[in-house]
Enzyme design. Structure first.
Site, mmCIF file in Angstrom:
data_model
loop_
_atom_site.group_PDB
_atom_site.id
_atom_site.type_symbol
_atom_site.label_atom_id
_atom_site.label_comp_id
_atom_site.label_asym_id
_atom_site.label_seq_id
_atom_site.Cartn_x
_atom_site.Cartn_y
_atom_site.Cartn_z
ATOM 1 C CG ASP A 77 -50.690 -27.691 33.708
ATOM 2 O OD1 ASP A 77 -51.178 -28.823 33.777
ATOM 3 O OD2 ASP A 77 -49.923 -27.342 32.791
ATOM 4 C CB THR A 78 -45.636 -28.245 36.063
ATOM 5 O OG1 THR A 78 -45.928 -27.819 37.395
ATOM 6 C CG2 THR A 78 -44.149 -28.037 35.785
#
Length: 193
Positions: A77-78
């Site tokens: 995830d970013t």
């Protein structure tokens, strides 16, 4: 080489992101892509790496009960972190425009977490890159959103796209982390297996 080390595993990348797929491909390891829908909601009190760690772990949960002994799952995830706020993916043009206005002429953090899950272990690592944008003009933002449609990107931009080339003045840390995958960290962790 890494492909030899991982020969006993079937590597699964749980991501629809073409950037993540391209980056893991560059490690020269065989992998398959499987995705499951996850509602990306996190507790409000979480900050920075706590958010991405939580979400990367959350994305692994639907796979856990079905993982085979020799399967290795990679979730990620970013977020973009600016002024004590997390920017995820914009839902529409207006959100994308507002996000890019916030990033214009400022410095922000791009934070990515990677979670590596197997039947017998789970490890999450993260990386932070500091990115500075020059001032973006409204017509530049408008052109970028209409041409590149960055609705699948945290913070509404891709560093590898037009806006990154004309707008980013400075970067401290991993370029690939800003693309959505700190590939050097993934390589390091996979090399330990």
């Amino acid at each position: 080489m890494l492909s030899t080390k991982l020969s006993k595993y079937s590597v699964i990348l749980a991501s629809n992101s073409p950037r993540r797929q391209e980056l893991i491909k560059s490690l020269d390891i065989p992998f398959t892509i499987k995705t499951k829908e996850v509602e990306e909601i996190y507790p409000e009190e979480l900050r920075q790496t706590e958010i991405t760690d939580f979400l990367a772990d959350l994305k692994a949960i639907p796979f856990k009960k079905d993982l085979g002994e020799n399967e290795l799952l990679i979730t990620s995830d970013t977020i973009v972190w600016i002024n004590n706020e997390a920017l995820g993916k914009p839902k529409n043009y207006d959100e994308a425009f507002q996000m890019l206005k916030k990033l214009s002429n400022t410095t922000h953090e791009v934070i990515t977490s990677i979670c590596i899950t197997n039947k017998s272990f789970q490890k999450t690592v993260n990386d932070t890159t500091i990115v500075s944008f020059r001032e973006l003009l409204d017509d530049e933002i408008d052109y970028y959103i209409k041409t590149y449609k960055p609705f699948d990107k945290a913070g509404a931009y891709g560093i590898q796209e037009w806006i990154g080339k004309i707008g980013i003045a400075k970067i401290e840390g991993s370029y690939f982390n800003v693309m959505g995958f700190p590939i050097h960290k993934l390589y390091k962790e996979l090399s330990k297996l």
